[in-house]
Design a protein around this motif. Structure first.
Motif, PDB file in Angstrom:
ATOM      1  N   ASN B  94       5.117  16.272   3.996  1.00 53.23           N
ATOM      2  CA  ASN B  94       5.768  15.554   5.082  1.00 53.23           C
ATOM      3  C   ASN B  94       5.022  14.253   5.400  1.00 53.23           C
ATOM      4  OD1 ASN B  94       7.690  15.377   7.297  1.00 53.23           O
ATOM      5  ND2 ASN B  94       5.898  15.677   8.585  1.00 53.23           N
ATOM      6  N   LYS B  95       3.699  14.354   5.428  1.00 54.64           N
ATOM      7  CA  LYS B  95       2.870  13.172   5.692  1.00 54.64           C
ATOM      8  C   LYS B  95       3.083  12.123   4.606  1.00 54.64           C
ATOM      9  CE  LYS B  95      -1.158  12.271   4.320  1.00 54.64           C
ATOM     10  NZ  LYS B  95      -2.476  12.510   3.799  1.00 54.64           N
ATOM     11  N   GLU B  96       3.003  12.598   3.370  1.00 57.39           N
ATOM     12  CA  GLU B  96       3.169  11.713   2.205  1.00 57.39           C
ATOM     13  C   GLU B  96       4.528  11.000   2.267  1.00 57.39           C
ATOM     14  OE1 GLU B  96       0.791  11.771  -0.417  1.00 57.39           O
ATOM     15  OE2 GLU B  96       1.875  10.232  -1.553  1.00 57.39           O
ATOM     16  N   THR B  98       6.531  10.552   4.895  1.00 58.05           N
ATOM     17  CA  THR B  98       6.620   9.653   6.047  1.00 58.05           C
ATOM     18  C   THR B  98       5.940   8.327   5.748  1.00 58.05           C
ATOM     19  OG1 THR B  98       6.550  11.583   7.475  1.00 58.05           O
ATOM     20  CG2 THR B  98       6.149   9.487   8.515  1.00 58.05           C
ATOM     21  N   GLN B  99       4.763   8.399   5.117  1.00 61.06           N
ATOM     22  CA  GLN B  99       4.028   7.180   4.792  1.00 61.06           C
ATOM     23  C   GLN B  99       4.793   6.334   3.778  1.00 61.06           C
ATOM     24  OE1 GLN B  99       0.220   8.778   3.610  1.00 61.06           O
ATOM     25  NE2 GLN B  99      -0.627   8.496   5.653  1.00 61.06           N
ATOM     26  N   TYR B 101       7.960   6.399   3.079  1.00 64.47           N
ATOM     27  CA  TYR B 101       9.203   5.926   3.682  1.00 64.47           C
ATOM     28  C   TYR B 101       8.932   4.692   4.540  1.00 64.47           C
ATOM     29  CZ  TYR B 101      13.350   5.869   6.624  1.00 64.47           C
ATOM     30  OH  TYR B 101      14.465   5.481   7.297  1.00 64.47           O
ATOM     31  N   GLY B 102       7.865   4.751   5.344  1.00 63.41           N
ATOM     32  CA  GLY B 102       7.510   3.624   6.209  1.00 63.41           C
ATOM     33  C   GLY B 102       7.204   2.377   5.405  1.00 63.41           C
ATOM     34  N   LEU B 103       6.429   2.561   4.314  1.00 69.50           N
ATOM     35  CA  LEU B 103       6.058   1.420   3.464  1.00 69.50           C
ATOM     36  C   LEU B 103       7.280   0.844   2.749  1.00 69.50           C
ATOM     37  CD1 LEU B 103       2.748   2.915   2.043  1.00 69.50           C
ATOM     38  CD2 LEU B 103       2.913   0.891   3.473  1.00 69.50           C
ATOM     39  N   GLU B 105      10.432   1.076   3.753  1.00 64.29           N
ATOM     40  CA  GLU B 105      11.295   0.435   4.744  1.00 64.29           C
ATOM     41  C   GLU B 105      10.828  -0.993   5.019  1.00 64.29           C
ATOM     42  OE1 GLU B 105      13.449   2.490   8.477  1.00 64.29           O
ATOM     43  OE2 GLU B 105      11.337   2.027   8.746  1.00 64.29           O
ATOM     44  N   LEU B 106       9.508  -1.140   5.090  1.00 65.39           N
ATOM     45  CA  LEU B 106       8.947  -2.475   5.315  1.00 65.39           C
ATOM     46  C   LEU B 106       9.299  -3.411   4.167  1.00 65.39           C
ATOM     47  CD1 LEU B 106       6.957  -4.342   6.941  1.00 65.39           C
ATOM     48  CD2 LEU B 106       5.177  -3.483   5.441  1.00 65.39           C
ATOM     49  N   ARG B 109      12.897  -4.418   4.310  1.00 65.98           N
ATOM     50  CA  ARG B 109      13.109  -5.376   5.398  1.00 65.98           C
ATOM     51  C   ARG B 109      12.642  -6.773   4.983  1.00 65.98           C
ATOM     52  NH1 ARG B 109      10.772  -2.436   9.837  1.00 65.98           N
ATOM     53  NH2 ARG B 109       8.898  -3.693   9.639  1.00 65.98           N
ATOM     54  N   GLU B 110      11.466  -6.806   4.332  1.00 63.90           N
ATOM     55  CA  GLU B 110      10.936  -8.100   3.902  1.00 63.90           C
ATOM     56  C   GLU B 110      11.814  -8.744   2.830  1.00 63.90           C
ATOM     57  OE1 GLU B 110       6.166  -7.588   4.873  1.00 63.90           O
ATOM     58  OE2 GLU B 110       6.896  -7.156   2.850  1.00 63.90           O
TER      59      GLU B 110
END
Lengths: 232, 117
Positions: B94-96, B98-99, B101-103, B105-106, B109-110
């Protein structure tokens, strides 16, 4: 070679302070980039940080401080930064000392530099309970690893590329600051502690209240003890 | 003896139905449900064939109810340990995720900003 420093700001519901922190980081100059890790906040933290021009990584679940900071390390590793400086999002850490941490890291060829509250007497006010707790953790660290760190709980620290790579792969989750020093010892990092003047918290309360302090201590010491035997 | 057999039989039936219902509603995954289905089956056999208890006693040498209780306790503790390990693994993945996914998504977006800007 141009130096690029990723200033990693883990933030959980810090809408009142995050804007100022990001602004201060941007004021440091071109080489310093504010990377805000929004640990699934319920407030405007992410939006405000973005408006101030930070790179914002939003986490879909709350991972806690360790998981959030590690996300920043991963970003830094993937984007070829020379160093990371970790700063709290609550405005407690003096951002104008970031270049000093980075300078120490480079000039003294350290892998990890801790900005500490205790080396020289500064006017930072800290509760007695917390002071004792920190001293116990410090003592444990000295006895188990021989490291002499006066403030192992400080989250104001700088790490170099080698440390970024290793911490991006494996980083403690619950109480990352003291436990990561055990990791540092096992990786044979060169660690240095420098004195920093700390401000008091402007908003919010510390994540550690006095009632939970005892429980926190036991958990931290246990986590550190286990970390001594962890396979890295 | 018969009353006890009926009682134990009802327990195993309730257990079985509960497990089945949990799988049906997707609360429980099959891979973990199998363990519980076997447990309910074991209890069912116990109720239908109570002579199994003295047989087990003869085989294992446990003649006292406390000894049997010990086995059950060890079994339960082992299962709890198993679940703690499963939860730990899930938290790690889950941690892996989430991390990552966050990266990701960034990055998206960029890229979107670069394309429109």
């Amino acid at each position: 070679m141009k130096q690029r420093v990723a200033v990693i700001v883990p933030a959980y519901n810090e809408e009142y302070t995050i804007g100022g922190v990001v602004r201060n980081i941007k004021a440091l100059g071109e080489g310093y980039h504010a990377i805000v890790i929004n640990d699934n906040s319920n407030d405007q933290t992410s939006l405000i940080a973005r408006q101030e021009g930070a790179v914002v990584i939003d986490l879909a679940c709350n991972l806690g401080i360790g998981g959030a900071v590690q996300t920043g390390f991963r970003y830094a590793a993937a984007n070829e930064y020379n160093a990371c400086v970790q700063v709290d999002g609550d405005g407690q850490h003096p951002t104008d000392e970031i270049p000093y941490l980075f300078k120490t890291l480079v000039e003294e060829k350290c892998d990890l530099v801790i900005g500490s509250r205790f080396i020289v007497k500064t006017d930072y006010d800290i509760s007695c309970m917390r002071k004792i707790g920190i001293q116990i953790i410090s003592l444990f660290l000295r006895l188990s690893t021989g490291m002499s760190i006066k403030d192992p709980t400080s989250g104001f620290r700088a790490i170099n590329m080698k440390a970024i790579g290793l911490f991006a792969k494996e980083y403690p989750q619950d109480f990352p600051e003291p436990e990561s020093l055990i990791f540092a010892h096992k990786y044979r990092f060169k660690v240095k502690e420098v004195s920093i003047e700390m401000k008091n918290r402007m908003h919010g309360t510390s994540s550690i209240t006095s009632i939970k302090a005892g429980y926190y201590m036991i958990k931290v010491l246990l986590a550190m003890f286990i970390a001594l035997f962890k396979k890295l | 003896m018969l009353r006890m057999q009926i009682f134990v039989g009802l327990i195993s039936l309730a257990f079985f139905l509960l497990t089945f219902e949990f799988i049906r509603k997707r609360i429980l995954r099959e891979e973990y449900a199998i363990l519980w289905l076997f447990t309910s089956l074991f209890i069912a056999i116990l109720s239908l064939w109570p002579q199994m208890v003295p047989l087990i006693s003869k085989i294992t040498g446990f003649y006292y109810i406390t000894a049997l209780l010990l086995i059950v306790t060890v079994f339960l503790i082992a299962m709890l340990m198993h679940f703690s390990i499963v939860i730990s693994r899930i938290k790690d993945t889950n941690k892996e995720l989430t991390q990552r996914y966050g990266l990701l998504e960034l990055r998206v977006r960029e890229m979107e900003q670069n394309m429109s800007g």
